[in-house]
Motif scaffolding. Structure first.
Motif, mmCIF file in Angstrom:
data_model
loop_
_atom_site.group_PDB
_atom_site.id
_atom_site.type_symbol
_atom_site.label_atom_id
_atom_site.label_comp_id
_atom_site.label_asym_id
_atom_site.label_seq_id
_atom_site.Cartn_x
_atom_site.Cartn_y
_atom_site.Cartn_z
ATOM 1 N N GLN A 61 0.841 -1.196 0.000
ATOM 2 C CA GLN A 61 0.000 0.000 0.000
ATOM 3 C C GLN A 61 0.880 1.252 0.000
ATOM 4 O O GLN A 61 1.823 1.352 0.780
ATOM 5 C CB GLN A 61 -0.919 -0.010 1.222
ATOM 6 C CG GLN A 61 -1.854 -1.205 1.276
ATOM 7 C CD GLN A 61 -2.547 -1.368 2.618
ATOM 8 O OE1 GLN A 61 -2.338 -0.582 3.538
ATOM 9 N NE2 GLN A 61 -3.371 -2.388 2.741
ATOM 10 N N ILE A 62 0.554 2.187 -0.870
ATOM 11 C CA ILE A 62 1.322 3.424 -1.003
ATOM 12 C C ILE A 62 0.410 4.614 -0.751
ATOM 13 O O ILE A 62 -0.697 4.677 -1.288
ATOM 14 C CB ILE A 62 1.937 3.557 -2.412
ATOM 15 C CG1 ILE A 62 2.711 2.288 -2.810
ATOM 16 C CG2 ILE A 62 2.820 4.799 -2.486
ATOM 17 C CD1 ILE A 62 3.961 2.033 -2.017
ATOM 18 N N THR A 63 0.850 5.555 0.081
ATOM 19 C CA THR A 63 0.134 6.818 0.224
ATOM 20 C C THR A 63 1.125 7.971 0.053
ATOM 21 O O THR A 63 2.277 7.875 0.469
ATOM 22 C CB THR A 63 -0.549 6.959 1.596
ATOM 23 O OG1 THR A 63 0.439 6.937 2.626
ATOM 24 C CG2 THR A 63 -1.557 5.847 1.825
ATOM 25 N N ILE A 64 0.663 9.035 -0.580
ATOM 26 C CA ILE A 64 1.409 10.294 -0.652
ATOM 27 C C ILE A 64 0.711 11.237 0.313
ATOM 28 O O ILE A 64 -0.440 11.613 0.111
ATOM 29 C CB ILE A 64 1.443 10.855 -2.082
ATOM 30 C CG1 ILE A 64 2.160 9.873 -3.006
ATOM 31 C CG2 ILE A 64 2.130 12.218 -2.108
ATOM 32 C CD1 ILE A 64 2.177 10.296 -4.465
ATOM 33 N N ASN A 65 1.411 11.593 1.373
ATOM 34 C CA ASN A 65 0.804 12.301 2.502
ATOM 35 C C ASN A 65 1.008 13.806 2.378
ATOM 36 O O ASN A 65 2.114 14.306 2.561
ATOM 37 C CB ASN A 65 1.420 11.762 3.800
ATOM 38 C CG ASN A 65 0.898 12.477 5.018
ATOM 39 O OD1 ASN A 65 -0.150 13.101 4.968
ATOM 40 N ND2 ASN A 65 1.626 12.390 6.110
#
Length: 406
Positions: A61-65
């Motif tokens: 899982q990848i998130t750009i915060n």
């Protein structure tokens, strides 16, 4: 919002009344109230980007915060205890606090009192949730992170109270620990993470405890048992053994002028069984890797240079918000075949790599390649590498661990 938000005593009374009937209803109610009071920054969080990337370990899982600024690991390691009031953002004194010129206001903040391992703790939600019902459990006192036997007792007590949640702890050392090392706290919530689906490479059973060696970028041992006391004893034996383990040929050195070996434990329940995933960490540095031998190496820092903490260990990337605009600029440069600007200098070698990839969707390709870099960064953090020598040594460690416990 302080006036409109229920008083702490009223909120605690309601929470514990709901909890007696159904723990899920209690947490759902508190979570919704934290959102409605705007303590959880729903509008900011909605700007974050999320996607998954396929890997040999399963989907990551990848998130750009975009909710919080990027932190430098050196700044985290150099943090000093504060004499301010409150001492840190996790302190219970922030409940209803109006702030001042250098402390943010949190007048709408509320916490729930809990007892874990016969000690006073408080339960709250993160204002910048990274996943569903992202919870924080903090010690009543402003004391440093310290992962020992009491940690396992606290984590398992918590999942007894909230079996629909997981709860884990960052390591208590710089580089491999979290961003706040001066206040004992744990993170949990109601979410499913990639590590839960990790493939089991080997399994052993000893004294009511199942030991599993996982196929995961970070070296992780899974302990499973229906006997809570046996699991705690096995976990503490693992911690003590690892904290004194040396393997110089693999760059694993337990202690020099400081202790280097630590663990990241993650607890959850499956029916009557308790599960502890324990990731082995080491924060040693050298001339080649001044940021950390088992930290994402410099060729990954254009994507991720911050500490790899509990959440990343479980397979959820928290990538810096700068990537959103930078990825757009990189995509435009690839489409027009123009050279990258000076503002994108940290990506120059990576852009050269991207130019060698055939693709139909430039934006999607960039995000997938960024995910691959993150996974490689996780592999940098693994103390027993994904090589025959590394995995043989890992297997030997587990077998020795079981033999010594027996």
């Amino acid at each position: 919002m302080d006036i409109l938000t229920p008083r702490p005593s009223d909120l605690n009374r309601r929470f514990h009344q709901l909890h007696r009937d159904d723990p899920k209803k209690a947490t759902e109610d508190f979570y919704q109230r934290s959102q409605k009071s705007n303590y959880i920054k729903t509008n900011r969080i909605a700007k974050n980007e999320a996607y998954t990337v396929a890997s040999v370990y399963g989907p990551i899982q990848i998130t750009i915060n975009l909710s919080k600024p990027e932190k430098d690991p050196k700044d985290i390691a150099n943090q000093k205890p504060s004499n301010d009031y409150p001492k840190c953002l996790l302190c219970k004194e922030y409940v209803g606090y109006y702030g001042n010129t250098h402390q943010p206001p949190r007048s709408n903040h509320r916490v729930i009192a809990l007892t874990l391992n016969e000690e006073p703790f408080y339960f709250q939600y993160s204002p910048y949730v990274y996943y569903n019902e992202h919870a924080i459990v903090l010690h009543e006192q402003h004391i440093p992170m310290d992962v020992k036997e009491h940690t396992f007792k606290r984590l398992l007590d918590f999942i007894d109270l909230f079996p629909h949640y997981f709860m884990g702890s960052n390591a208590g050392l710089p580089i491999v620990g979290g961003s706040i090392l001066h206040h004992e706290h744990y993170q949990g919530g109601r979410a499913h993470f990639p590590i839960e689906d990790a493939r089991v490479l080997a399994e052993y059973i000893s004294d009511e405890v199942i030991y599993q060696r996982l196929y995961w970028p970070l070296s992780t041992v899974r302990l499973i048992s229906k006997n809570k006391a046996a699991l705690i004893e096995a976990a503490e034996h693992l911690r003590k053994t690892w904290e004194n383990t040396d393997h110089p040929t693999l760059e694993i050195v337990a202690e020099t002028t400081h202790k280097h070996n630590a663990i990241t434990p993650i607890a959850r329940k499956s029916g009557a069984a308790y599960i502890l995933d324990i990731a082995l960490r080491n924060n040693r540095t050298n001339a080649t890797y001044p940021e950390g031998i088992f930290h994402p190496h410099r060729d990954k820092h254009h994507i991720k240079k911050e500490n790899i903490g509990l959440i990343e260990v479980m397979g959820l990337a928290i990538l810096p918000g700068r990537l959103k605009a930078d990825f757009t600029a990189i995509a435009n440069g690839l489409k027009t075949n123009t050279e990258p600007t000076e503002e994108l200098r940290r990506y120059h070698s990576w852009i050269a790599h991207l130019k060698t990839i055939r693709h139909k969707n430039t934006e999607q390709m960039i995000r997938e390649e960024a995910g691959k870099v993150f996974i490689q960064g996780l592999e940098d953090c693994g103390v027993f590498k994904q090589t025959k020598a590394g995995q043989d040594a890992f297997d030997t460690f587990i077998k020795t661990l079981i033999a010594k416990r027996g």
